[in-house]
Design an enzyme around this catalytic site. Structure first.
Site, mmCIF file in Angstrom:
data_model
loop_
_atom_site.group_PDB
_atom_site.id
_atom_site.type_symbol
_atom_site.label_atom_id
_atom_site.label_comp_id
_atom_site.label_asym_id
_atom_site.label_seq_id
_atom_site.Cartn_x
_atom_site.Cartn_y
_atom_site.Cartn_z
ATOM 1 N N PRO A 27 -3.620 30.062 20.426
ATOM 2 C CA PRO A 27 -4.588 28.305 20.068
ATOM 3 C C PRO A 27 -3.919 28.046 19.004
ATOM 4 O O PRO A 27 -3.148 28.836 18.220
ATOM 5 C CB PRO A 27 -5.689 30.216 19.791
ATOM 6 C CG PRO A 27 -5.278 31.031 20.097
ATOM 7 C CD PRO A 27 -4.732 31.045 20.906
ATOM 8 N N CYS B 170 -4.259 25.144 16.187
ATOM 9 C CA CYS B 170 -5.521 24.043 15.398
ATOM 10 C C CYS B 170 -4.110 22.761 14.937
ATOM 11 O O CYS B 170 -3.222 22.812 14.710
ATOM 12 C CB CYS B 170 -5.308 24.649 13.601
ATOM 13 S SG CYS B 170 -6.701 25.728 13.272
ATOM 14 N N TYR C 137 -10.143 35.474 9.539
ATOM 15 C CA TYR C 137 -11.837 34.802 9.429
ATOM 16 C C TYR C 137 -12.662 36.089 9.504
ATOM 17 O O TYR C 137 -12.917 37.047 10.052
ATOM 18 C CB TYR C 137 -11.055 33.575 10.456
ATOM 19 C CG TYR C 137 -9.899 32.455 9.560
ATOM 20 C CD1 TYR C 137 -10.015 31.899 9.303
ATOM 21 C CD2 TYR C 137 -8.899 32.905 11.233
ATOM 22 C CE1 TYR C 137 -9.149 30.826 8.805
ATOM 23 C CE2 TYR C 137 -7.569 31.939 10.708
ATOM 24 C CZ TYR C 137 -7.877 31.545 9.760
ATOM 25 O OH TYR C 137 -7.136 30.008 9.227
ATOM 26 N N GLY D 96 2.954 29.844 21.247
ATOM 27 C CA GLY D 96 2.642 29.200 19.974
ATOM 28 C C GLY D 96 3.557 27.564 19.824
ATOM 29 O O GLY D 96 3.765 26.710 20.297
ATOM 30 N N ARG D 97 4.867 27.988 19.066
ATOM 31 C CA ARG D 97 4.953 27.337 17.962
ATOM 32 C C ARG D 97 5.896 26.761 19.487
ATOM 33 O O ARG D 97 7.001 25.500 19.337
ATOM 34 C CB ARG D 97 6.367 27.231 17.079
ATOM 35 C CG ARG D 97 5.172 27.544 16.281
ATOM 36 C CD ARG D 97 6.070 28.382 14.977
ATOM 37 N NE ARG D 97 5.738 29.896 14.774
ATOM 38 C CZ ARG D 97 6.116 30.865 14.358
ATOM 39 N NH1 ARG D 97 6.868 30.498 13.276
ATOM 40 N NH2 ARG D 97 6.433 31.534 14.762
HETATM 41 C C1 LIG Z 1 0.039 24.930 14.321
HETATM 42 C C2 LIG Z 1 -0.586 26.110 14.186
HETATM 43 C C3 LIG Z 1 -2.094 26.552 14.702
HETATM 44 C C4 LIG Z 1 -2.223 27.441 14.910
HETATM 45 N N1 LIG Z 1 -3.622 27.574 14.706
HETATM 46 C C5 LIG Z 1 -4.321 28.540 15.225
HETATM 47 C C6 LIG Z 1 -5.322 28.770 15.778
HETATM 48 O O1 LIG Z 1 -6.051 27.522 15.853
HETATM 49 N N2 LIG Z 1 -6.060 30.408 15.834
HETATM 50 C C7 LIG Z 1 -4.894 31.364 15.866
HETATM 51 O O2 LIG Z 1 -5.750 32.711 16.110
HETATM 52 N N3 LIG Z 1 -3.754 31.658 16.041
HETATM 53 C C8 LIG Z 1 -3.312 30.117 15.567
HETATM 54 N N4 LIG Z 1 -2.395 30.072 14.581
HETATM 55 C C9 LIG Z 1 -0.996 31.294 15.190
HETATM 56 C C10 LIG Z 1 -0.905 31.033 16.838
HETATM 57 O O3 LIG Z 1 -1.405 31.413 17.934
HETATM 58 C C11 LIG Z 1 0.300 31.910 16.933
HETATM 59 O O4 LIG Z 1 -0.265 33.437 16.750
HETATM 60 C C12 LIG Z 1 1.601 32.178 16.038
HETATM 61 O O5 LIG Z 1 2.713 30.233 15.842
HETATM 62 C C13 LIG Z 1 2.435 33.245 17.043
HETATM 63 O O6 LIG Z 1 3.420 32.707 17.501
HETATM 64 P P1 LIG Z 1 4.709 31.421 18.003
HETATM 65 O O7 LIG Z 1 5.637 32.681 16.982
HETATM 66 O O8 LIG Z 1 4.718 31.626 19.877
HETATM 67 O O9 LIG Z 1 4.294 30.503 17.418
HETATM 68 C C14 LIG Z 1 -1.613 29.072 14.304
HETATM 69 C C15 LIG Z 1 -0.099 28.468 14.444
HETATM 70 C C16 LIG Z 1 0.548 27.324 14.215
HETATM 71 C C17 LIG Z 1 1.824 27.806 14.315
#
Ligand SMILES: Cc1cc2nc3c(=O)[nH]c(=O)nc-3n(C[C@H](O)[C@H](O)[C@H](O)COP(=O)(O)O)c2cc1C
Length: 366
Positions: free
Chosen positions: A24, A26, A185, A325-326
């Site tokens: 997820p 945002c 949260y 995510g990213r």
């Molecule tokens: C732009 C952005 C928005 C995010 N929004 C949420 C969110 O809405 N809910 C959530 O649980 N984590 C959120 N995260 C965290 C990601 O879901 C994820 O756990 C985190 O980026 C680590 O994973 P990654 O290294 O693959 O990016 C967000 C991360 C990014 C980069």
């Protein structure tokens, strides 16, 4: 070579065609909680990514539960209609079998903030700030709002908001719901002794601290029996005296009894004093520990961005799925590239299919 990353999995009543999830994220681009054209293109793009499980961003169950003015919500008829429009479009182009879910949340004391690209921290009164709520009147950090501590009656109303939003999610057409019980949260605020100083039945012992999130899970699962319901947790606060992995194991067991089908294993977010070291797969050991202790299906997340790394996490049984995510923002065709690198076939929409040869070349070079 068998690519474990591309084997199907069943979570609750839902079959997911592979082990790759969109985490997820945002987008801070909603209009009073309603998905906009940004979401339309974003969800359509992710729908074609080849990921089996697409988790739509933190979507708040009431207006004051939004982090920022741009956060998604499911608290109005307009929100529900806008989500339906974007989801219908995404389904029309989706990879066969892809499942869509929405992460239901309430930001609690971390609400009324700026969008990240507008600078961090709380909104000023002249920026249309709003009063925030939590379990206890404890600000997240210096200079942040002191939240109003929910009364017994308001706790019941908030559970009702989660139930109503879950019903809206079902009507909008989602296949699953993920409860956001991580990153500081509201559900996490109740769980952690750092943010929950209540002395009634909603605070104190772990049993009391978990009462609110477990009640939310139980009531949501009951309200939408046709949807699969999972949860994302922060398995540790990374702060002495904070929420621990041991406590998270007990909460996950209670979540399972309440109807939760998987746990996405994240960490932190409830204290500006957290101390952690990030690096490739830095949270995978938490997912592995939770899986071993509880047997609940787990999704690992955090700096997983290489096909072989992702495949090994699943192959070695450290987690049942991975969420990216990213990496998926940077490359929404990552699952195709992973399939090519792991020697697995992948489905490209016919309009895009002529890119498949190139993807295979890149995959074999990876
Ligand atoms: C732009 C952005 C928005 C995010 N929004 C949420 C969110 O809405 N809910 C959530 O649980 N984590 C959120 N995260 C965290 C990601 O879901 C994820 O756990 C985190 O980026 C680590 O994973 P990654 O290294 O693959 O990016 C967000 C991360 C990014 C980069």
């Amino acid at each position: 070579m068998t690519a474990h990353l591309f084997s199907p999995i069943t979570l609750g009543n839902l079959e997911i065609p592979n082990r790759i999830a969109v985490a997820p994220m945002c987008q801070y681009s909603a209009d009073d909680g309603s998905a906009t054209d940004w979401h339309l293109q974003h969800w359509m793009n992710l729908a074609m990514s080849g990921a089996g499980m697409i988790t739509v961003e933190m979507t708040d169950v009431e207006r004051r539960g939004r982090i920022s003015h741009g956060c998604m919500g499911l608290y109005s008829d307009a929100n529900e209609a806008a989500a339906r429009r974007a989801l219908d479009a995404a389904r029309r182009v989706a990879t066969p079998g892809a499942k869509f879910g929405v992460q239901l949340a309430h930001a609690g004391r971390k609400a009324s903030n700026h969008r990240p690209w507008e600078g961090s921290g709380p909104l000023k009164p002249e920026e249309d700030a709003w009063p925030v709520i939590s379990c206890s009147p404890l600000a997240y950090a210096d200079g942040w709002q002191v939240p109003h501590a929910l009364t017994e009656e308001e706790i019941e109303q908030t559970i009702g908001h989660f139930v109503d939003a879950a019903k809206r999610a079902e009507r909008a057409g989602f296949d699953f719901i993920e409860l956001h019980s991580a990153h500081g949260y509201l559900l996490h605020q109740f769980l952690s002794p750092l943010s929950n100083h209540r002395t009634d039945r909603w605070g104190g012992s772990l049993e009391n601290r978990m009462r609110f999130p477990i009640e939310v899970a139980r009531r949501v699962a009951e309200a939408v029996p046709n949807l699969m319901v999972g949860a994302r947790m922060s398995l540790t606060d990374w702060v002495d005296g904070g929420f621990t992995l041991e406590e998270a194991i007990a909460v996950a067991n209670a979540y399972r009894k309440a109807g939760i089908a998987y746990i996405c294993c994240s960490s932190g977010g409830n204290s500006p004093h957290q101390s952690l070291r990030t690096g490739p797969g830095y949270q995978v050991h938490l997912a592995e520990a939770l899986k071993q202790a509880t047997g609940i299906p787990v999704r690992a997340v955090g700096m997983i961005d290489q096909p072989a790394q992702a495949d090994a996490i699943v192959r070695d049984g450290r987690a049942d799925m991975v969420a990216l995510g990213r990496a998926l923002l940077a490359d929404p065709r990552w699952p195709w590239r992973a399939a090519a690198a792991l020697g697995h076939p992948f489905h490209a929409a016919p309009q895009l299919a002529r890119s498949a040869g190139l993807m295979k070349q890149w995959g074999s070079a990876a």
